[in-house]
Design an enzyme around this catalytic site. Structure first.
Site, PDB file in Angstrom:
ATOM      1  N   GLY A  23       0.943  -1.266  -0.186  1.00 17.29           N
ATOM      2  CA  GLY A  23       0.021  -0.185   0.046  1.00 17.29           C
ATOM      3  C   GLY A  23       0.895   1.373  -0.055  1.00 17.29           C
ATOM      4  O   GLY A  23       0.506   2.098  -1.119  1.00 17.29           O
ATOM      5  N   ARG A  46       2.474  11.152  -8.950  1.00 18.31           N
ATOM      6  CA  ARG A  46       2.047  11.578  -7.325  1.00 18.31           C
ATOM      7  C   ARG A  46       2.425  10.557  -6.617  1.00 18.31           C
ATOM      8  O   ARG A  46       1.907  10.101  -4.739  1.00 18.31           O
ATOM      9  CB  ARG A  46       0.114  11.322  -7.428  1.00 18.31           C
ATOM     10  CG  ARG A  46      -1.016  11.386  -8.283  1.00 18.31           C
ATOM     11  CD  ARG A  46      -1.948  11.309  -8.106  1.00 18.31           C
ATOM     12  NE  ARG A  46      -2.509  11.479  -9.104  1.00 18.31           N
ATOM     13  CZ  ARG A  46      -3.899  12.556  -8.504  1.00 18.31           C
ATOM     14  NH1 ARG A  46      -3.913  12.936  -7.396  1.00 18.31           N
ATOM     15  NH2 ARG A  46      -4.585  13.694  -9.256  1.00 18.31           N
ATOM     16  N   ASP A 208      -1.820  -5.504  13.545  1.00 13.34           N
ATOM     17  CA  ASP A 208      -2.692  -5.053  14.729  1.00 13.34           C
ATOM     18  C   ASP A 208      -3.660  -5.741  14.866  1.00 13.34           C
ATOM     19  O   ASP A 208      -4.591  -6.230  14.306  1.00 13.34           O
ATOM     20  CB  ASP A 208      -3.228  -3.175  14.804  1.00 13.34           C
ATOM     21  CG  ASP A 208      -4.201  -3.019  13.605  1.00 13.34           C
ATOM     22  OD1 ASP A 208      -3.842  -2.935  12.455  1.00 13.34           O
ATOM     23  OD2 ASP A 208      -5.250  -3.387  12.678  1.00 13.34           O
ATOM     24  N   ARG A 221       6.768  -2.628  12.011  1.00 16.61           N
ATOM     25  CA  ARG A 221       5.828  -3.414  10.456  1.00 16.61           C
ATOM     26  C   ARG A 221       7.147  -3.059   9.390  1.00 16.61           C
ATOM     27  O   ARG A 221       6.749  -3.931   9.219  1.00 16.61           O
ATOM     28  CB  ARG A 221       5.283  -2.330  10.844  1.00 16.61           C
ATOM     29  CG  ARG A 221       3.927  -2.360  11.210  1.00 16.61           C
ATOM     30  CD  ARG A 221       2.136  -2.073  10.119  1.00 16.61           C
ATOM     31  NE  ARG A 221       2.256  -0.421  10.197  1.00 16.61           N
ATOM     32  CZ  ARG A 221       1.923   0.283  10.768  1.00 16.61           C
ATOM     33  NH1 ARG A 221       1.130  -0.152  12.190  1.00 16.61           N
ATOM     34  NH2 ARG A 221       2.134   1.493  10.973  1.00 16.61           N
TER      35      ARG A 221
HETATM   36  N1  HPA Z   1      -7.783  -1.858   9.393  1.00 17.28           N
HETATM   37  C1  HPA Z   1      -8.076  -1.213   8.048  1.00 17.28           C
HETATM   38  N2  HPA Z   1      -7.251  -1.428   7.392  1.00 17.28           N
HETATM   39  C2  HPA Z   1      -6.315  -2.315   7.872  1.00 17.28           C
HETATM   40  C3  HPA Z   1      -5.870  -2.041   9.536  1.00 17.28           C
HETATM   41  C4  HPA Z   1      -7.351  -2.069  10.220  1.00 17.28           C
HETATM   42  O1  HPA Z   1      -7.347  -2.106  11.149  1.00 17.28           O
HETATM   43  N3  HPA Z   1      -4.978  -2.303  10.089  1.00 17.28           N
HETATM   44  C5  HPA Z   1      -4.302  -2.363   8.736  1.00 17.28           C
HETATM   45  N4  HPA Z   1      -5.219  -2.305   7.862  1.00 17.28           N
END
Ligand code: HPA
Length: 236
Positions: A23, A46, A208, A221
């Protein structure tokens, strides 16, 4: 060739047939700098950084997708449709919904469930569960086994919402939809792949837990994600 609105590449040969998509564009840079040789920067429109280099003799492109379905929807569509990319492997993070999945566990998405209208709006695909490519997934599972890295396969939730009022939501989706974890991109990626007759997969590292509230720091991470990257690179 003429570049697309969001990717400045004018020569398709600068891209590999398989693209790794984290991402975060800075994670794309990190992957290129850590794992690839003979690296060429192929996109900075961008700041959505993309690089092509060499991994164990194979050409590999790694490029950021940005956060959310609209963003990965744009980049993956352009890569598949205009640059002849065949395979996209998303390498991302997710929040765990399952009490038995902890931070740094690795998940392979069998499919993505979403309440998003992305697939319906874009292609009149009305299913709310879209499959990852089975061939790519089989390859990834085999690679993880060879590398002796445990990988949890299952359904994931692609959500449009990160912050919400209803804190019970995670438990409800886990119970009702059987989703192991939540992220925000795969449903759109899988929709594009299905529409364009291409292949997509998604490997995730738990960053998480929405159940135990366990979290990781950005620095932790970055490094902990290496095992997921190794699975993806070795699968190519
Ligand atoms: N929510 C949505 N996307 C995510 C999350 C989350 O808690 N953690 C990592 N990507």
């Amino acid at each position: 060739m003429i570049p697309t609105p969001h990717i400045e590449i004018t020569n398709k040969d600068l891209l590999s047939k398989t693209v790794l998509m984290p991402g975060d564009p800075l994670r794309a840079k990190h992957i290129a700098e850590t794992y690839l040789t003979d690296v060429v920067k192929i996109n900075s429109v961008r700041n959505m950084l993309g690089y092509t280099g060499c991994y164990k003799g194979k050409k590999v492109t790694v490029m950021g997708s940005g956060m959310g379905m609209p963003s990965i929807g744009i980049y993956s569509y352009e890569l598949y449709k205009f640059y002849d990319v065949e395979n996209i492997i998303r390498v991302g993070s997710c929040g765990s919904y399952s009490p038995t999945l902890s931070v740094y566990d690795v998940i392979l998405a069998d499919a993505a469930y979403s309440e998003s209208t992305f697939a319906k709006n874009a292609f009149n695909i009305s299913e709310d569960v879209l499959d990852a490519n089975k061939e790519l997934n089989a390859k990834i599972i085999e690679t993880a086994r060879k590398l002796k890295i445990e990988i949890h396969c299952g359904l994931i939730h692609s959500s449009d919402v990160f912050y919400r009022d209803n804190i019970e939501f995670a438990k409800e989706i886990f119970k009702d939809k059987k989703c192991l974890a939540v992220e925000m991109e795969s449903f759109a990626l899988f929709a594009n792949a299905i529409k364009l007759n291409k292949k997509a997969a998604c490997i995730l590292t738990v960053s998480d837990s929405l159940i135990t509230k366990e979290v990781t720091s950005a620095i932790e991470r970055q490094t902990a994600f290496n095992k997921m990257i190794e699975i993806a690179l070795e699968s190519i």
